[in-house]
Enzyme design. Sequence first.
Site, PDB file in Angstrom:
ATOM      1  N   TYR A  85      -9.246  17.671  44.708  1.00  0.00           N
ATOM      2  CA  TYR A  85      -9.731  16.318  45.029  1.00  0.00           C
ATOM      3  C   TYR A  85     -10.827  16.449  46.095  1.00  0.00           C
ATOM      4  O   TYR A  85     -11.578  17.412  46.111  1.00  0.00           O
ATOM      5  CB  TYR A  85      -8.477  15.528  45.472  1.00  0.00           C
ATOM      6  CG  TYR A  85      -8.633  14.111  45.918  1.00  0.00           C
ATOM      7  CD1 TYR A  85      -9.049  13.110  45.040  1.00  0.00           C
ATOM      8  CD2 TYR A  85      -8.325  13.760  47.222  1.00  0.00           C
ATOM      9  CE1 TYR A  85      -9.149  11.798  45.471  1.00  0.00           C
ATOM     10  CE2 TYR A  85      -8.416  12.440  47.651  1.00  0.00           C
ATOM     11  CZ  TYR A  85      -8.836  11.462  46.775  1.00  0.00           C
ATOM     12  OH  TYR A  85      -8.940  10.172  47.202  1.00  0.00           O
TER      13      TYR A  85
ATOM     14  N   LYS B 148      -8.769  11.229  40.623  1.00  0.00           N
ATOM     15  CA  LYS B 148      -7.842  10.239  41.195  1.00  0.00           C
ATOM     16  C   LYS B 148      -6.546  10.217  40.381  1.00  0.00           C
ATOM     17  O   LYS B 148      -5.462  10.063  40.925  1.00  0.00           O
ATOM     18  CB  LYS B 148      -8.486   8.853  41.209  1.00  0.00           C
ATOM     19  CG  LYS B 148      -9.680   8.735  42.160  1.00  0.00           C
ATOM     20  CD  LYS B 148      -9.281   8.210  43.525  1.00  0.00           C
ATOM     21  CE  LYS B 148     -10.418   8.360  44.522  1.00  0.00           C
ATOM     22  NZ  LYS B 148     -10.091   7.929  45.877  1.00  0.00           N
TER      23      LYS B 148
ATOM     24  N   GLU C  38     -12.861   2.386  40.766  1.00  0.00           N
ATOM     25  CA  GLU C  38     -13.210   3.379  41.781  1.00  0.00           C
ATOM     26  C   GLU C  38     -14.719   3.573  41.894  1.00  0.00           C
ATOM     27  O   GLU C  38     -15.406   3.729  40.879  1.00  0.00           O
ATOM     28  CB  GLU C  38     -12.576   4.733  41.399  1.00  0.00           C
ATOM     29  CG  GLU C  38     -12.709   5.806  42.466  1.00  0.00           C
ATOM     30  CD  GLU C  38     -11.864   5.519  43.710  1.00  0.00           C
ATOM     31  OE1 GLU C  38     -10.690   5.139  43.556  1.00  0.00           O
ATOM     32  OE2 GLU C  38     -12.396   5.669  44.834  1.00  0.00           O
ATOM     33  N   ASP C  39     -15.204   3.563  43.115  1.00  0.00           N
ATOM     34  CA  ASP C  39     -16.576   3.975  43.423  1.00  0.00           C
ATOM     35  C   ASP C  39     -17.656   3.203  42.659  1.00  0.00           C
ATOM     36  O   ASP C  39     -18.643   3.789  42.189  1.00  0.00           O
ATOM     37  CB  ASP C  39     -16.725   5.497  43.246  1.00  0.00           C
ATOM     38  CG  ASP C  39     -15.960   6.271  44.331  1.00  0.00           C
ATOM     39  OD1 ASP C  39     -15.463   5.645  45.282  1.00  0.00           O
ATOM     40  OD2 ASP C  39     -15.873   7.508  44.233  1.00  0.00           O
TER      41      ASP C  39
ATOM     42  N   ASP D  25     -11.400   1.454  46.837  1.00  0.00           N
ATOM     43  CA  ASP D  25     -12.267   1.559  48.015  1.00  0.00           C
ATOM     44  C   ASP D  25     -12.086   0.368  48.949  1.00  0.00           C
ATOM     45  O   ASP D  25     -12.162   0.498  50.160  1.00  0.00           O
ATOM     46  CB  ASP D  25     -13.728   1.703  47.570  1.00  0.00           C
ATOM     47  CG  ASP D  25     -13.902   2.942  46.725  1.00  0.00           C
ATOM     48  OD1 ASP D  25     -13.826   4.046  47.279  1.00  0.00           O
ATOM     49  OD2 ASP D  25     -14.043   2.812  45.491  1.00  0.00           O
TER      50      ASP D  25
ATOM     51  N   GLY E  17     -19.911  -1.739  54.379  1.00  0.00           N
ATOM     52  CA  GLY E  17     -20.122  -1.859  52.933  1.00  0.00           C
ATOM     53  C   GLY E  17     -18.803  -2.151  52.235  1.00  0.00           C
ATOM     54  O   GLY E  17     -17.948  -2.855  52.779  1.00  0.00           O
ATOM     55  N   THR E  18     -18.629  -1.577  51.042  1.00  0.00           N
ATOM     56  CA  THR E  18     -17.422  -1.833  50.256  1.00  0.00           C
ATOM     57  C   THR E  18     -16.168  -1.498  51.061  1.00  0.00           C
ATOM     58  O   THR E  18     -15.279  -2.345  51.243  1.00  0.00           O
ATOM     59  CB  THR E  18     -17.455  -0.970  48.970  1.00  0.00           C
ATOM     60  OG1 THR E  18     -18.678  -1.243  48.286  1.00  0.00           O
ATOM     61  CG2 THR E  18     -16.292  -1.287  48.061  1.00  0.00           C
ATOM     62  N   ALA E  19     -16.079  -0.255  51.529  1.00  0.00           N
ATOM     63  CA  ALA E  19     -14.879   0.167  52.253  1.00  0.00           C
ATOM     64  C   ALA E  19     -14.821  -0.510  53.628  1.00  0.00           C
ATOM     65  O   ALA E  19     -13.782  -1.053  54.014  1.00  0.00           O
ATOM     66  CB  ALA E  19     -14.872   1.686  52.403  1.00  0.00           C
TER      67      ALA E  19
ATOM     68  N   ASN F 146      -7.047   8.664  54.093  1.00  0.00           N
ATOM     69  CA  ASN F 146      -7.687   8.681  52.783  1.00  0.00           C
ATOM     70  C   ASN F 146      -6.808   7.848  51.869  1.00  0.00           C
ATOM     71  O   ASN F 146      -5.581   7.958  51.918  1.00  0.00           O
ATOM     72  CB  ASN F 146      -7.802  10.120  52.268  1.00  0.00           C
ATOM     73  CG  ASN F 146      -8.632  10.199  51.008  1.00  0.00           C
ATOM     74  OD1 ASN F 146      -8.308   9.592  49.983  1.00  0.00           O
ATOM     75  ND2 ASN F 146      -9.721  10.937  51.063  1.00  0.00           N
TER      76      ASN F 146
HETATM   77  N1  LIG Z   1     -11.328   7.708  53.675  1.00  0.00           N
HETATM   78  C1  LIG Z   1     -11.267   6.922  52.635  1.00  0.00           C
HETATM   79  O1  LIG Z   1     -10.212   6.702  52.061  1.00  0.00           O
HETATM   80  C2  LIG Z   1     -12.506   6.277  52.116  1.00  0.00           C
HETATM   81  C3  LIG Z   1     -12.400   5.262  51.160  1.00  0.00           C
HETATM   82  C4  LIG Z   1     -13.555   4.641  50.680  1.00  0.00           C
HETATM   83  C5  LIG Z   1     -14.783   5.054  51.151  1.00  0.00           C
HETATM   84  N2  LIG Z   1     -14.845   6.051  52.066  1.00  0.00           N
HETATM   85  C6  LIG Z   1     -16.133   6.537  52.535  1.00  0.00           C
HETATM   86  O2  LIG Z   1     -16.854   5.506  53.171  1.00  0.00           O
HETATM   87  C7  LIG Z   1     -18.237   5.700  52.946  1.00  0.00           C
HETATM   88  C8  LIG Z   1     -18.839   4.410  52.418  1.00  0.00           C
HETATM   89  O3  LIG Z   1     -18.323   4.126  51.154  1.00  0.00           O
HETATM   90  P1  LIG Z   1     -18.536   2.702  50.507  1.00  0.00           P
HETATM   91  O4  LIG Z   1     -17.932   2.752  49.175  1.00  0.00           O
HETATM   92  O5  LIG Z   1     -18.123   1.640  51.453  1.00  0.00           O
HETATM   93  O6  LIG Z   1     -20.135   2.670  50.365  1.00  0.00           O
HETATM   94  P2  LIG Z   1     -21.114   1.429  50.545  1.00  0.00           P
HETATM   95  O7  LIG Z   1     -22.429   1.881  50.084  1.00  0.00           O
HETATM   96  O8  LIG Z   1     -20.525   0.215  49.935  1.00  0.00           O
HETATM   97  O9  LIG Z   1     -21.141   1.202  52.125  1.00  0.00           O
HETATM   98  C9  LIG Z   1     -21.844   2.003  53.036  1.00  0.00           C
HETATM   99  C10 LIG Z   1     -22.410   1.079  54.102  1.00  0.00           C
HETATM  100  O10 LIG Z   1     -22.999   1.877  55.130  1.00  0.00           O
HETATM  101  C11 LIG Z   1     -24.205   1.265  55.472  1.00  0.00           C
HETATM  102  N3  LIG Z   1     -25.120   2.204  56.109  1.00  0.00           N
HETATM  103  C12 LIG Z   1     -25.956   3.104  55.527  1.00  0.00           C
HETATM  104  N4  LIG Z   1     -26.702   3.716  56.474  1.00  0.00           N
HETATM  105  C13 LIG Z   1     -26.325   3.198  57.653  1.00  0.00           C
HETATM  106  C14 LIG Z   1     -26.758   3.425  58.992  1.00  0.00           C
HETATM  107  N5  LIG Z   1     -27.713   4.300  59.283  1.00  0.00           N
HETATM  108  N6  LIG Z   1     -26.162   2.717  59.966  1.00  0.00           N
HETATM  109  C15 LIG Z   1     -25.187   1.812  59.691  1.00  0.00           C
HETATM  110  N7  LIG Z   1     -24.774   1.555  58.452  1.00  0.00           N
HETATM  111  C16 LIG Z   1     -25.313   2.250  57.432  1.00  0.00           C
HETATM  112  C17 LIG Z   1     -24.740   0.707  54.160  1.00  0.00           C
HETATM  113  O11 LIG Z   1     -25.741  -0.271  54.362  1.00  0.00           O
HETATM  114  C18 LIG Z   1     -23.482   0.157  53.547  1.00  0.00           C
HETATM  115  O12 LIG Z   1     -23.232  -1.177  53.914  1.00  0.00           O
HETATM  116  C19 LIG Z   1     -18.359   6.864  51.968  1.00  0.00           C
HETATM  117  O13 LIG Z   1     -18.711   8.040  52.644  1.00  0.00           O
HETATM  118  C20 LIG Z   1     -16.993   6.986  51.388  1.00  0.00           C
HETATM  119  O14 LIG Z   1     -16.664   8.307  51.054  1.00  0.00           O
HETATM  120  C21 LIG Z   1     -13.741   6.662  52.553  1.00  0.00           C
HETATM  121  O1  LIG Z   2     -12.157   9.624  47.136  1.00  0.00           O
HETATM  122  C1  LIG Z   2     -11.866   9.705  48.342  1.00  0.00           C
HETATM  123  O2  LIG Z   2     -11.658  10.791  48.917  1.00  0.00           O
HETATM  124  C2  LIG Z   2     -11.663   8.458  49.137  1.00  0.00           C
HETATM  125  C3  LIG Z   2     -12.494   7.336  48.759  1.00  0.00           C
HETATM  126  O3  LIG Z   2     -12.094   6.684  47.604  1.00  0.00           O
HETATM  127  C4  LIG Z   2     -13.969   7.553  48.819  1.00  0.00           C
HETATM  128  O4  LIG Z   2     -14.695   6.923  48.024  1.00  0.00           O
HETATM  129  O5  LIG Z   2     -14.420   8.296  49.687  1.00  0.00           O
HETATM  130 MN   LIG Z   3     -13.687   5.972  46.396  1.00  0.00          MN
END
Ligand SMILES: NC(=O)c1ccc[n+]([C@@H]2O[C@H](COP(=O)([O-])OP(=O)(O)OC[C@H]3O[C@@H](n4cnc5c(N)ncnc54)[C@H](O)[C@@H]3O)[C@@H](O)[C@H]2O)c1
Ligand SMILES: O=C(O)C[C@H](O)C(=O)O
Ligand SMILES: [Mn+2]
Length: 540
Positions: free
Chosen positions: A92, A165, A236-237, A260, A294-296, A449
């Site tokens: 993963y 996943k 997802e994603d 997410d 953003g989304t997360a 995560n």
């Molecule tokens: N740990 C987890 O379980 C988990 C789950 C989901 C997402 N994530 C991580 O979170 C990150 C974002 O994922 P997402 O799906 O929300 O993506 P997304 O594109 O929806 O959101 C990212 C956000 O960051 C902003 N951004 C970009 N550059 C920036 C900067 N310089 N300063 C401030 N903000 C900035 C974007 O405008 C956007 O709103 C990814 O790296 C993803 O792997 C982690």
């Molecule tokens: O896939 C992962 O490791 C967590 C999350 O769903 C992500 O988009 O980063």
């Molecule tokens: Mn994801």
Amino acid sequence: MTEKGFNVLNNPFVNKGTAFTEQERKDLSLEGLLPPFVQTLDQQVEQTYAQYQKRDSDLAKRIFLMDIFNENRVLFFKLFSEHVNEFMPVVYDPTIADTIENYSRLFVDPQNAAYLSIYDQDNIEKTLKNAAGDRDIKLIVVTDGEGILGIGDWGLQGVDISVGKLMVYTAAAGIDPKSVLPVVLDVGTNNQKLLDDDLYLGNHENRATGDKYYNFVDKFVDIAEKTFPNMYLHFEDFGRSNAANILNKYKDKILTFNDDIQGTGIITLAGILGSLNISKQKLTDQVYVSFGAGTAGAGILKRIFDAMVEEGLSEEEAKKRFYMVDKQGLLFTDTEGLTPEQEPFARDRSEFDNADQLTDLASVVKEVHPTILVGTSTQPGAFTKEIVTEMAAHTERPIIFPLSNPTKLAEATANDLIKWTDGKALVATGVPAGPINYNGVDYNIGQANNALVYPGLGLGALAVNAKLLSDGMINRAAHSLGGIVDPEQPGAAVLPPVTKLDQFSLTVAEGVADQAIKENLSDSTDAKSAVEDFKWEPKY
Ligand SMILES: NC(=O)c1ccc[n+]([C@@H]2O[C@H](COP(=O)([O-])OP(=O)(O)OC[C@H]3O[C@@H](n4cnc5c(N)ncnc54)[C@H](O)[C@@H]3O)[C@@H](O)[C@H]2O)c1
Ligand SMILES: O=C(O)C[C@H](O)C(=O)O
Ligand SMILES: [Mn+2]
């Protein structure tokens, strides 16, 4: 080779390889098609694990494991279940990011996925039926590849995240691998590198948008629901401009889940509750900064906000405790390009004397003195020493979660956060980290995560055949992870360890199932036995 014997050996859902007994070999026309010595599953596990260990990079290890996956699901999941902690980062995140970026070039096997093209919509039903064969599909993970982890748009190559996943669903929560189907919606890609690559396996077109896009998603959902009744549909994603729209459209109609938004919200709330358990503070006293809303980021913030309201704050009081920082800096009501999820949490400029200067994270941290900082920005190193020490100067136990994946995109390393705050920071990361030895204490780092919760959530909902995934069920999942870690232990982690993933997935599942029953979203009566009965185990 007879067709029968050939089909058996090439069907990973029934193949046992060298473990077929003599009688089975007779019955399945396999006489002489395998070495004569009949192995046990344990022997196969021992042998394959030894081969795995000989591979010298994580990518090579993953490719080897995928060969086993392609040939024999029982063996793959038995092996996985015995080495969960070791295999998670290989099978993963983060290694999966490499395989997604190189999917077309690494391609050897479609891994029983369904590839749905926006240019071939008449075949949606046929494709789903072809991919399912005679299997009863209960769980789909679907992606359109636009927002893969933090690495962006990988088009059809994102299918690996659906496959990955689902592997975690089975390894963590015992979802029967015969009942799952990975799906990719190929709506094109805006990744120029892929468009220019002759070997790219997806549609060489720009992404479809607007009605064309949403009509295709609608059609897929509609046909999938009809083809597989009682199915749990995991998104997802998807990209920032579509993920929440899609969730809002379906969440009150079908049993569906956005990982997410909702999964990450649950695990982060659980991590914050775990942190407060260690620091002995109250959730309603916290000041929260989301970096990368953003989304997360927005999904997590909303979950923490709802939890504060549940603990007694009015919505108005709670809102004052949240700040969203994105590319534009602190988000104000008059900031251009706010998403619908950002709007309710945007601040009024008049609240600040220096609103015009709040254009980056450092100035916001200085101004609002957060006690919780969560990163989902995809900006590596954004939590600098200066920002972290400034935060730690105003709060005893700063809660800092750099959650961006994969590893190369994390806002900070756990090691730096512990060092910069003299061991005070309560840290969780998106990918595995630590333990970190600092001044004689081993700091265990929780992994925030969504993989720690979505398997149990899905198991719970499926086991009782829940009609919907309600907020109550989601909340119950977030509160199920407490009580596993001893908060009095120096260096205690804010979340339970991945080594116990299968155990706490069960706890999450039972809580979620029980909540569904309480909310009359299920006809079942006993959550515990329903979960027990639904669980699959890797054995012949
Ligand atoms: N740990 C987890 O379980 C988990 C789950 C989901 C997402 N994530 C991580 O979170 C990150 C974002 O994922 P997402 O799906 O929300 O993506 P997304 O594109 O929806 O959101 C990212 C956000 O960051 C902003 N951004 C970009 N550059 C920036 C900067 N310089 N300063 C401030 N903000 C900035 C974007 O405008 C956007 O709103 C990814 O790296 C993803 O792997 C982690
Ligand atoms: O896939 C992962 O490791 C967590 C999350 O769903 C992500 O988009 O980063
Ligand atoms: Mn994801």
